[in-house]
Design an enzyme around this catalytic site. Structure first.
Site, PDB file in Angstrom:
ATOM      1  N   GLU A   1      -6.082  -3.196   0.838  1.00 34.71           N
ATOM      2  CA  GLU A   1      -6.741  -1.966   0.385  1.00 34.71           C
ATOM      3  C   GLU A   1      -6.341  -1.718  -1.062  1.00 34.71           C
ATOM      4  O   GLU A   1      -5.165  -1.841  -1.405  1.00 34.71           O
ATOM      5  CB  GLU A   1      -6.233  -0.841   1.292  1.00 34.71           C
TER       6      GLU A   1
ATOM      7  N   ARG B   1       3.883   3.594  -4.388  1.00 36.88           N
ATOM      8  CA  ARG B   1       4.712   4.544  -3.654  1.00 36.88           C
ATOM      9  C   ARG B   1       5.199   4.012  -2.302  1.00 36.88           C
ATOM     10  O   ARG B   1       6.178   4.490  -1.777  1.00 36.88           O
ATOM     11  CB  ARG B   1       3.992   5.876  -3.465  1.00 36.88           C
TER      12      ARG B   1
ATOM     13  N   HIS C   1      -1.958  -1.234   1.554  1.00 38.90           N
ATOM     14  CA  HIS C   1      -2.562  -0.642   0.353  1.00 38.90           C
ATOM     15  C   HIS C   1      -1.544  -0.707  -0.785  1.00 38.90           C
ATOM     16  O   HIS C   1      -0.512  -0.038  -0.732  1.00 38.90           O
ATOM     17  CB  HIS C   1      -2.938   0.819   0.663  1.00 38.90           C
TER      18      HIS C   1
ATOM     19  N   HIS D   1      -9.281   6.327   9.240  1.00 39.03           N
ATOM     20  CA  HIS D   1      -8.572   7.444   8.618  1.00 39.03           C
ATOM     21  C   HIS D   1      -8.458   8.629   9.579  1.00 39.03           C
ATOM     22  O   HIS D   1      -9.465   9.155  10.033  1.00 39.03           O
ATOM     23  CB  HIS D   1      -9.205   7.918   7.310  1.00 39.03           C
TER      24      HIS D   1
ATOM     25  N   HIS E   1       2.845   2.979   6.250  1.00 41.23           N
ATOM     26  CA  HIS E   1       3.793   4.029   6.647  1.00 41.23           C
ATOM     27  C   HIS E   1       5.190   3.469   6.914  1.00 41.23           C
ATOM     28  O   HIS E   1       6.175   4.184   6.811  1.00 41.23           O
ATOM     29  CB  HIS E   1       3.247   4.785   7.856  1.00 41.23           C
TER      30      HIS E   1
ATOM     31  N   GLU F   1     -16.502   0.779   5.166  1.00 39.11           N
ATOM     32  CA  GLU F   1     -15.594   1.454   6.092  1.00 39.11           C
ATOM     33  C   GLU F   1     -15.854   2.934   5.908  1.00 39.11           C
ATOM     34  O   GLU F   1     -15.703   3.472   4.805  1.00 39.11           O
ATOM     35  CB  GLU F   1     -14.126   1.110   5.788  1.00 39.11           C
TER      36      GLU F   1
END
Ligand code: PXP
Length: 241
Positions: free
Chosen positions: A70, A49, A43, A193, A10, A151
């Site tokens: 990830e 992105r 990730h 998550h 993030h 996970e």
């Protein structure tokens, strides 16, 4: 004690939104480590992105805890992981249009391909985890292909927690059952998550959890924990003129 893995994608999302070179995910790594994070998750998505290739190698060079990489099980990213040699890899499903990783991996549906990927990564000494929904048949498939860890995707539980406590309890029961199955199959048990400062409490009650991977709620909380100081610092500069 349950370990905390912090997902810092993030931070990169914010940087990419402005096309800037800040905020730096690498700087976030050292802050999270200073605060006690046991591992850092990044990730590298196929569409790049948020996290970029340069972040991945820079973080690997400088990380003092454990790097959890990830990734989708596609050839391009598997080759990067083999070169990178992170402490662990978490294999996730990836769809281009999704906002975040929606739902777990279908291990049963691609068992032989995933078995090959697991073997290749393990040959480099990498611990391999599979991001799956809380389903017995998926856990069994992870054991069959000799993954080291699972996970469990807690997104469904986190969503239900907001709308129906009763349904959230049902999902929680499935996650508990998964923890037990993981133990019986000698699989390390992680989860993550959508976990936040409230819904995490029920999850923490589950026995046999090795690590929780949490990203969005921590980064969101950090904005408000830091906003006051950030405004004051700018105000201090302007007040001198
Ligand atoms: N674990 C996995 C495998 C994920 O894909 C994500 C989201 O990137 C997380 C944990 C962290 O989720 P969140 O950002 O909602 O805390």
């Amino acid at each position: 004690m349950i370990k905390l893995g912090v997902n810092i994608d993030h931070i990169a999302t914010l940087r990419q939104a402005r096309g800037e070179n800040f905020p730096s995910p690498l700087k976030a790594v050292s802050i999270c480590e200073k605060a006690g994070a046991n591992s850092i998750t990044i990730h590298l998505r196929e569409d790049r992105r948020h996290i970029q290739d340069r972040d991945v190698f820079e973080i690997k060079e400088n990380i003092r805890t454990k790097l959890n990489f990830e990734m989708a099980a596609c050839d391009e990213i598997v080759n990067i992981a083999l070169k990178l040699q992170p402490y662990s890899v978490c294999i996730v499903p990836e769809k281009r249009q999704e906002i975040t990783t929606e739902g777990g991996l279908d291990v049963i549906g691609q068992k032989s391909y995933l078995q090959e990927v697991v073997k290749k990564l393990q040959n480099k000494g990498i611990i391999v985890s599979m991001f799956i929904d809380a389903q017995e048949k998926q856990i069994q498939a992870c054991a069959d292909i000799k993954a080291n860890a699972i996970e469990i995707h807690t997104g469904k539980y986190a969503n239900l927690f907001k709308t129906s406590k009763e349904k959230a309890q049902e999902e929680l029961a499935k996650i508990k059952e998964s923890a037990l199955l993981a133990k019986q199959n000698n699989l390390i048990f992680n989860a993550g998550h959508g976990l936040d400062y409230n819904n995490v409490l029920n999850i923490c009650e589950i026995k046999n959890i090795n690590e929780l991977n949490i990203g969005f709620s921590i980064i969101a909380q950090a904005v408000f924990d830091g906003l006051e100081k950030a405004v004051m610092d700018m105000k201090k500069i302007l007040s001198q003129y």
